[in-house]
Design an enzyme around this catalytic site. Structure first.
Site, PDB file in Angstrom:
ATOM      1  N   ASP A  59       0.859  -1.178   0.000  1.00 15.71           N
ATOM      2  CA  ASP A  59       0.000   0.000   0.000  1.00 15.71           C
ATOM      3  C   ASP A  59       0.905   1.241   0.000  1.00 15.71           C
ATOM      4  O   ASP A  59       2.102   1.141   0.286  1.00 15.71           O
ATOM      5  CB  ASP A  59      -0.877  -0.039   1.256  1.00 15.71           C
ATOM      6  N   HIS A  82     -10.663   6.204  -8.974  1.00 13.24           N
ATOM      7  CA  HIS A  82     -12.106   6.456  -8.947  1.00 13.24           C
ATOM      8  C   HIS A  82     -12.605   7.025  -7.622  1.00 13.24           C
ATOM      9  O   HIS A  82     -12.041   6.794  -6.566  1.00 13.24           O
ATOM     10  CB  HIS A  82     -12.850   5.147  -9.258  1.00 13.24           C
ATOM     11  N   ASP A 106      -0.206   5.147   1.010  1.00 16.32           N
ATOM     12  CA  ASP A 106      -0.446   6.105   2.102  1.00 16.32           C
ATOM     13  C   ASP A 106      -0.630   5.387   3.444  1.00 16.32           C
ATOM     14  O   ASP A 106      -1.479   4.507   3.579  1.00 16.32           O
ATOM     15  CB  ASP A 106      -1.682   6.956   1.786  1.00 16.32           C
ATOM     16  N   THR A 166      -2.515   1.266  -4.879  1.00 16.22           N
ATOM     17  CA  THR A 166      -2.976   2.437  -4.123  1.00 16.22           C
ATOM     18  C   THR A 166      -4.310   2.997  -4.617  1.00 16.22           C
ATOM     19  O   THR A 166      -4.536   3.130  -5.823  1.00 16.22           O
ATOM     20  CB  THR A 166      -1.871   3.528  -4.131  1.00 16.22           C
ATOM     21  N   SER A 206      -8.472   8.259  -4.764  1.00 17.79           N
ATOM     22  CA  SER A 206      -9.747   8.907  -5.091  1.00 17.79           C
ATOM     23  C   SER A 206      -9.578  10.414  -5.209  1.00 17.79           C
ATOM     24  O   SER A 206     -10.487  11.107  -5.668  1.00 17.79           O
ATOM     25  CB  SER A 206     -10.791   8.593  -4.019  1.00 17.79           C
TER      26      SER A 206
HETATM   27 MG   LIG Z   1      -3.028   3.076   3.426  1.00 14.72          MG
HETATM   28 ZN   LIG Z   2     -11.247   2.040  -9.170  1.00  9.61          ZN
END
Ligand SMILES: [Mg+2]
Ligand SMILES: [Zn+2]
Length: 195
Positions: free
Chosen positions: A8, A92, A10, A51, A54
């Site tokens: 991942d 997204h 963040d 990751t 958004s």
């Molecule tokens: Mg995270």
């Molecule tokens: Zn997506």
């Protein structure tokens, strides 16, 4: 032996910001994160960033801004002797209900197809319940770190699911993984809980 390491971003590699990482200046790597990536890079398996961003779907920054942040990240990782073999981004908005935004496993499935991975032989290092859920959905071993905002929830999760591996940070997760890989060379051992 593992097939790949998913990571991942963040809260795992860099400090999570409530207002999103919007520029290279806001990408602040966690202590020891680069060194951890450097040591993981000694393993001959792909290291793949997975990751949710958004921030793009919300219209706060565009794809080019996120690409620039990732180019900068690549430069830093390479300069410290590490590597990131691919970066998968879900751009997204949560309301789009796409199949790639974690906890959905779409990015893991895409990476498995691209790199021909057996997901049951992969690990996912992340800091959140959605990382855990995405990993579980496709049979990856979750390795969770306490450097994100869901530390308490992860501790509860680890209490109820003893197969979860919970480590202080990416540095500790990398050390654990390196030790596990050395141990499992030549034999197909089950995951050993670090707890
Ligand atoms: Mg995270
Ligand atoms: Zn997506």
């Amino acid at each position: 032996m593992i097939d790949a390491i998913f990571l991942d971003r963040d809260g795992t590699l860099n400090v999570e910001r409530a207002d999103y990482v919007k520029s290279i200046d806001e990408l602040v790597l966690l202590p020891g994160a680069l060194a951890a990536l450097g040591s993981l890079s000694a393993l001959t398996v792909p290291i793949i960033l997975i990751t949710n961003q958004s921030v793009i779907g919300r219209g706060i920054v565009d794809q080019a801004a996120v690409d620039a942040i990732h180019a900068h990240l690549h430069t830093q990782v390479r300069a410290s002797g590490g590597r990131l073999d691919a970066i998968y981004v879900c751009p997204h908005h949560p309301d789009a209900h796409c199949g790639c935004r974690k906890p959905q496993p779409g990015m893991l499935l895409a990476a498995a197809a691209d790199f021909q991975l057996d997901l049951a032989r992969c690990v996912f290092i992340g800091d959140s319940l959605s990382d855990y859920a995405a990993a579980r959905a496709v049979g990856c071993q979750p390795v969770l770190v306490r450097t994100g905002r869901q530390m308490r929830q992860l501790e509860q999760l680890a209490d109820s699911d003893p197969s979860v591996i919970l480590m202080d940070d990416l540095r500790a997760a990398a050390a654990w993984l390196m030790a596990h890989e050395q141990h499992s060379v030549g034999c197909d051992t089950a995951w050993r809980s670090a707890r």
